[in-house]
Motif scaffolding. Structure first.
Motif, mmCIF file in Angstrom:
data_model
loop_
_atom_site.group_PDB
_atom_site.id
_atom_site.type_symbol
_atom_site.label_atom_id
_atom_site.label_comp_id
_atom_site.label_asym_id
_atom_site.label_seq_id
_atom_site.Cartn_x
_atom_site.Cartn_y
_atom_site.Cartn_z
ATOM 1 N N ASP A 199 0.856 -1.188 0.000
ATOM 2 C CA ASP A 199 0.000 0.000 0.000
ATOM 3 C C ASP A 199 0.893 1.239 0.000
ATOM 4 N N ILE A 200 0.496 2.236 -0.769
ATOM 5 C CA ILE A 200 1.325 3.429 -0.905
ATOM 6 C C ILE A 200 1.256 4.340 0.316
ATOM 7 N N ASP A 201 0.195 4.207 1.100
ATOM 8 C CA ASP A 201 -0.085 5.192 2.145
ATOM 9 C C ASP A 201 0.072 4.585 3.537
ATOM 10 N N GLU A 202 1.251 4.764 4.126
ATOM 11 C CA GLU A 202 1.534 4.187 5.440
ATOM 12 C C GLU A 202 0.584 4.718 6.509
ATOM 13 N N GLU A 203 0.206 5.973 6.383
ATOM 14 C CA GLU A 203 -0.656 6.563 7.409
ATOM 15 C C GLU A 203 -2.058 5.959 7.391
ATOM 16 N N VAL A 204 -2.554 5.613 6.207
ATOM 17 C CA VAL A 204 -3.839 4.914 6.133
ATOM 18 C C VAL A 204 -3.731 3.541 6.772
ATOM 19 N N VAL A 205 -2.642 2.831 6.488
ATOM 20 C CA VAL A 205 -2.438 1.500 7.079
ATOM 21 C C VAL A 205 -2.408 1.589 8.601
ATOM 22 N N GLU A 206 -1.654 2.544 9.130
ATOM 23 C CA GLU A 206 -1.557 2.690 10.578
ATOM 24 C C GLU A 206 -2.897 3.103 11.183
ATOM 25 N N PHE A 207 -3.627 3.938 10.480
ATOM 26 C CA PHE A 207 -4.965 4.344 10.916
ATOM 27 C C PHE A 207 -5.864 3.113 11.045
#
Length: 310
Positions: free
Chosen positions: A106-114
């Motif tokens: 996934d390109i978006d680490e912040e979405v994953v962590e969210f």
């Protein structure tokens, strides 16, 4: 991501009967994200103004995305997920006993962590040793890897102008990046947007037609998802035919999947590709091929687009 906030602003947290409910909201480099607490559908994940999944019925989407392709493969061991930051796709894949390795890119680490923090249902999947989580653009990751996969799954956001994903629906991407990374007999499947009687012409029909230019066997299928207020579409593609009967699919589920599906069985999978006459005719007549220069977009707003317009 900027600070996660609890907000009722701009109607984002509206529940039923116009009553507003709290929302966790944030903005990343690539996307806006919100987790809404809705009455009819439970917690709902919204990215760039588009509902991604809802607690009550996300199993319909994720079972439909994952299991038909993996069940049709004779011995699925290695799986690559493009996107999937929510973790639900990985959760469903990891129910298959034969699977030895899942790469979730996934390109978006912040979405994953969210999602790790707030979607409790997928925490077990994120901690499974078979899961390799990679933060990168899926195209760059597939290009750089020296391994091949039995199944590649596109659990991407819809192709929205200004969003990060529309280039991963193009003919060149399927032909020169995805297909070469599949093992012989490998299968590719992607979510393909709304597939209703009127909405299927937005992107579903041209994603189907685009994959037909690249793979020998292409199967479009759909399911109604209540929280989306529409029928949703997926497209499965391979250079090997899809020949399993409903009974054979049921047997593979019984032998290979831990626990019971809530939505899918062999008959459901078989019937999912029986599209209505109007949609079948439209898909047969579709001539548009999805390229970077001729991309089709559906309603939404990307953070990148907003920033470019600022």
């Amino acid at each position: 991501m900027g600070e996660i906030s609890c907000s009722n602003g701009n109607g984002v947290g509206n529940g039923v009967n116009g009553k507003s409910t709290p929302a966790l909201t944030g903005e990343t480099q690539y996307q806006d994200i919100a987790l809404l607490d809705t009455k009819p559908f439970g917690k709902a994940l919204v990215i760039d103004g588009k509902l991604q999944s809802a607690e009550v019925d996300e199993f319909i989407y994720h079972e439909s995305l994952v299991h038909p392709a993996i069940l049709h493969h004779p011995n699925p061991k290695t799986i690559f997920i493009m996107g999937g930051g929510e973790g639900s796709t990985a959760r469903e894949i990891l129910r298959h006993k034969s699977v030895e390795k899942v790469v979730m890119c996934d390109i978006d680490e912040e979405v994953v962590e969210f999602c790790k923090s707030y979607l409790v249902v997928n925490r077990e999947a994120f901690s499974d040793p078979r899961l390799e989580l990679v933060i990168n653009d899926a195209r760059a990751e597939l290009e750089s890897r020296k391994e091949w996969y039995d199944v590649i799954i596109g659990d991407l956001a819809d192709p929205i102008e200004g969003g990060p994903c529309y280039k991963l629906y193009t003919k060149s991407f399927y032909e020169f990046i995805v297909k070469p990374r599949l093992n012989p007999g490998g299968i590719f499947v992607t979510q393909a947007g709304p597939a209703g009687i009127f909405s299927h012409t937005e992107v579903f029909s041209c994603i189907y037609n685009t994959l037909k230019q690249v793979f020998k066997y292409v199967v479009p299928y759909s399911a109604h998802i209540p929280s989306f207020a529409d029928t949703w579409g997926w497209v499965m593609a391979s250079d090997s035919p899809f020949t399993l009967s409903a009974e054979e699919l049921d047997l593979r589920m019984k032998l290979n999947i831990k626990g019971e599906n809530r939505y899918l069985d062999g008959k459901t999978i078989a019937s999912a590709s029986s599209l209505s006459k109007a949609v079948r005719k439209s898909l047969d007549n579709e001539t548009h091929v999805f390229t970077e220069g001729t991309a089709r977009f559906i309603y939404g707003y990307g953070s990148a687009l907003k920033h470019n317009q600022a």
